[in-house]
Design a protein around this motif. Structure first.
Motif, PDB file in Angstrom:
ATOM      1  N   GLN A   1       0.831  -1.184   0.000  1.00 52.03           N
ATOM      2  CA  GLN A   1       0.000   0.000   0.000  1.00 52.03           C
ATOM      3  C   GLN A   1       0.871   1.241   0.000  1.00 52.03           C
ATOM      4  O   GLN A   1       2.082   1.174   0.039  1.00 52.03           O
ATOM      5  N   ASP A   2       0.220   2.383   0.005  1.00 45.45           N
ATOM      6  CA  ASP A   2       0.938   3.652  -0.013  1.00 45.45           C
ATOM      7  C   ASP A   2       1.389   4.003   1.395  1.00 45.45           C
ATOM      8  O   ASP A   2       1.020   5.000   1.973  1.00 45.45           O
ATOM      9  N   THR A   3       2.175   3.092   1.981  1.00 40.66           N
ATOM     10  CA  THR A   3       2.628   3.299   3.340  1.00 40.66           C
ATOM     11  C   THR A   3       4.123   3.109   3.459  1.00 40.66           C
ATOM     12  O   THR A   3       4.651   3.001   4.544  1.00 40.66           O
ATOM     13  N   GLY A   4       4.820   2.995   2.357  1.00 35.87           N
ATOM     14  CA  GLY A   4       6.254   2.824   2.438  1.00 35.87           C
ATOM     15  C   GLY A   4       6.663   1.386   2.379  1.00 35.87           C
ATOM     16  O   GLY A   4       7.708   1.010   2.879  1.00 35.87           O
TER      17      GLY A   4
ATOM     18  N   ILE B   1      17.819   4.977  -2.105  1.00 33.97           N
ATOM     19  CA  ILE B   1      16.603   5.133  -1.325  1.00 33.97           C
ATOM     20  C   ILE B   1      15.397   4.618  -2.099  1.00 33.97           C
ATOM     21  O   ILE B   1      15.403   4.589  -3.327  1.00 33.97           O
ATOM     22  N   ASN B   2      14.382   4.199  -1.359  1.00 39.02           N
ATOM     23  CA  ASN B   2      13.115   3.773  -1.943  1.00 39.02           C
ATOM     24  C   ASN B   2      12.164   4.957  -1.868  1.00 39.02           C
ATOM     25  O   ASN B   2      11.748   5.359  -0.782  1.00 39.02           O
ATOM     26  N   LEU B   3      11.828   5.539  -2.992  1.00 38.31           N
ATOM     27  CA  LEU B   3      11.051   6.769  -3.002  1.00 38.31           C
ATOM     28  C   LEU B   3       9.601   6.570  -2.574  1.00 38.31           C
ATOM     29  O   LEU B   3       8.850   7.541  -2.451  1.00 38.31           O
ATOM     30  N   ASN B   4       9.168   5.329  -2.357  1.00 36.96           N
ATOM     31  CA  ASN B   4       7.846   5.080  -1.778  1.00 36.96           C
ATOM     32  C   ASN B   4       7.801   5.531  -0.328  1.00 36.96           C
ATOM     33  O   ASN B   4       6.772   5.979   0.179  1.00 36.96           O
ATOM     34  N   CYS B   5       8.926   5.387   0.363  1.00 47.34           N
ATOM     35  CA  CYS B   5       8.996   5.772   1.780  1.00 47.34           C
ATOM     36  C   CYS B   5      10.444   6.022   2.149  1.00 47.34           C
ATOM     37  O   CYS B   5      11.240   5.085   2.200  1.00 47.34           O
TER      38      CYS B   5
ATOM     39  N   PRO C   1       8.341  11.195  -8.653  1.00 40.70           N
ATOM     40  CA  PRO C   1       7.530  11.346  -7.432  1.00 40.70           C
ATOM     41  C   PRO C   1       8.229  10.793  -6.186  1.00 40.70           C
ATOM     42  O   PRO C   1       8.832   9.723  -6.220  1.00 40.70           O
ATOM     43  N   ILE C   2       8.149  11.542  -5.101  1.00 44.09           N
ATOM     44  CA  ILE C   2       8.596  11.095  -3.773  1.00 44.09           C
ATOM     45  C   ILE C   2       7.318  10.916  -2.965  1.00 44.09           C
ATOM     46  O   ILE C   2       6.675  11.895  -2.578  1.00 44.09           O
ATOM     47  N   ARG C   3       6.925   9.677  -2.733  1.00 44.52           N
ATOM     48  CA  ARG C   3       5.596   9.423  -2.189  1.00 44.52           C
ATOM     49  C   ARG C   3       5.479   9.713  -0.693  1.00 44.52           C
ATOM     50  O   ARG C   3       4.437  10.142  -0.219  1.00 44.52           O
ATOM     51  N   LEU C   4       6.545   9.471   0.074  1.00 41.15           N
ATOM     52  CA  LEU C   4       6.461   9.690   1.520  1.00 41.15           C
ATOM     53  C   LEU C   4       7.844   9.959   2.086  1.00 41.15           C
ATOM     54  O   LEU C   4       8.779   9.205   1.840  1.00 41.15           O
TER      55      LEU C   4
END
Length: 443
Positions: free
Chosen positions: A119-122, A158-162, A190-193
């Protein structure tokens, strides 16, 4: 996936043991208590956490392994539960530790089942081959550049999701993360979190964030969500909150700003920054209270009922050092939960209890705020000043307060001395039929 690639089905005994030791270091008292409640652990075990609060991390790790919530090839139950407690950064750290143990056993890229929901939580995602400019992995030349001057510390992509910047990270590592975030923003990726994990020191009215390391955090045009965790329930000033709103207004794509483990003020409705974030439709969420900022009035309003239900499911704390207004927000939310029959798994009163009425209808806090008896709380924990003696009549009144709840199971105390016995007349037939218990745990 349930099995690991390359013929590797599980972590070795040694590596899993090392993982458990590191995991225990990340599970403090509050986190362990909430996880144990959320995962449905027995009240007797939750009681042991309260008694032996210096070793809660190890106790939790042993119980999770015993119940199958962590295994040498799968920790998804744990990480999902941590995220349900709104602790995305902690979940990401745990995932990272878990993955590193596998990487020590194999040089191949692993696709570990850490968080299957993705999910969009990292969540840590499987590596995917890509030729696009939106790749989350930089070239070796870019990584060397991001390492900073004169450092020999290894640079990790880095993982740009989180992305998490931790207070415990070295200055060189924080600089590397910032440089990689800059590169991503410059490319339009995009940097999501982004999570500031107790790493932020100060922020001014212009939105300039200074980390504890002394580094300045720049604006990232492609950042969509920012979460700020503070240390020790920090009480933020109006200037600091307004500064974060200013930072949010300057970040073009930011749509969510979250705060956790802190006490936040209300703002004057005339502040210009409120108009700016209202135009952006930026949502400002205060996780500790399940409230969000009303950008018209500058005050905090209760979030939607689903958010309240989720927060009540992991426990609600009222703390002594919080502002009186903050305690009032918590009380209103508890009343809302009772009125809507939303179960509150755990209510924690941290050194804020003063007295209780003889009929058990309300508790008065040290701030003067009153907490009415609740009909939908499952467990209540009252931590008093060390050594406080609670006489028999007061204890009986507290039992009556808890008894007002239709689902009460446990009333526990810390830091105080309870009477050894109670008169039989103090226990009502209704109280006996519920068979809930009152317990005092050692400091």
């Amino acid at each position: 996936m349930d099995r690991l690639p390359g013929g590797m089905k599980t972590l070795s005994l040694k590596e899993f043991g090392l993982f458990k030791v590191q995991l225990a270091d990340h599970l403090n008292y509050d986190t362990s208590l909430r996880l144990a409640t959320l995962l449905g652990y027995p009240n007797a075990f939750i009681g042991s956490l309260r008694r032996d609060n210096s070793d809660v991390g190890l106790l939790m790790v042993n119980k999770m392994e015993e119940r199958g919530d962590i295994a040498s090839d799968d920790i998804s139950t744990l990480t999902n539960a941590i995220r349900d407690c709104e602790l995305n950064g902690t979940a990401t750290k745990v995932e990272k530790i878990f993955r590193e143990k596998f990487e020590k056993q194999s040089k191949e890229q692993l696709d570990v089942r850490v968080n299957p929901s993705n999910q969009d939580t990292g969540a840590v995602e499987p590596a995917k081959a890509t030729d696009s400019k939106d790749t989350q992995r930089q070239s070796s030349d870019e990584l060397k550049k991001a390492a900073g001057k004169g450092t020999t510390e290894a640079v990790e992509p880095i993982n740009l999701n989180c992305v998490t910047i931790e207070a415990t990270d070295s200055k060189a590592k924080q600089q590397s993360i910032i440089d990689q975030l800059k590169d991503a923003a410059d490319k339009g990726t995009p940097i999501r979190l982004l999570i500031l994990d107790t790493s932020f020191r100060t922020i001014d009215e212009s939105g300039s964030i200074t980390l504890h390391s002394g580094l300045i955090l720049p604006f990232f045009s492609t950042l969509t969500r920012l979460t700020v965790w503070t240390e020790g329930g920090r009480v933020m000033t109006e200037t600091e909150l307004a500064g974060f709103l200013k930072y949010g207004s300057k970040s073009t794509r930011l749509n969510m700003l979250k705060f956790q483990n802190c006490d936040l003020p209300s703002l004057s409705s005339s502040m210009e920054v409120l108009k700016e974030i209202r135009k952006k439709r930026l949502k400002v969420s205060w996780v500790d209270t399940a409230h969000c900022l009303d950008t018209s009035s500058g005050s905090w309003e209760m979030d939607n009922i689903d958010t309240v239900r989720k927060y009540c499911g992991v426990g609600i704390a009222i703390r002594k050092h919080w502002r009186e207004e903050t305690q009032e927000l918590q009380i209103k939310m508890l009343q809302f939960a009772s009125e809507n029959k939303i179960p509150v798994s755990l209510l924690i009163l941290t050194k804020c209890y003063r007295s209780v009425t003889p009929d058990g209808t309300k508790i008065t806090l040290q701030s003067g705020q009153t907490l009415p008896a609740l009909s939908s709380v499952k467990m209540i924990n009252i931590t008093t000043e060390d050594g406080r003696k609670i006489p028999a009549d007061e204890f009986a009144h507290l039992l009556e307060f808890a008894n007002k709840s239709q689902i009460i199971e446990d009333l526990s105390f810390q830091g105080c001395e309870l009477p050894p016995t109670l008169p039989a007349s103090s226990i009502s037939p209704e109280m006996e039929s519920k068979n809930f218990k009152g317990t005092c745990y050692a400091v």
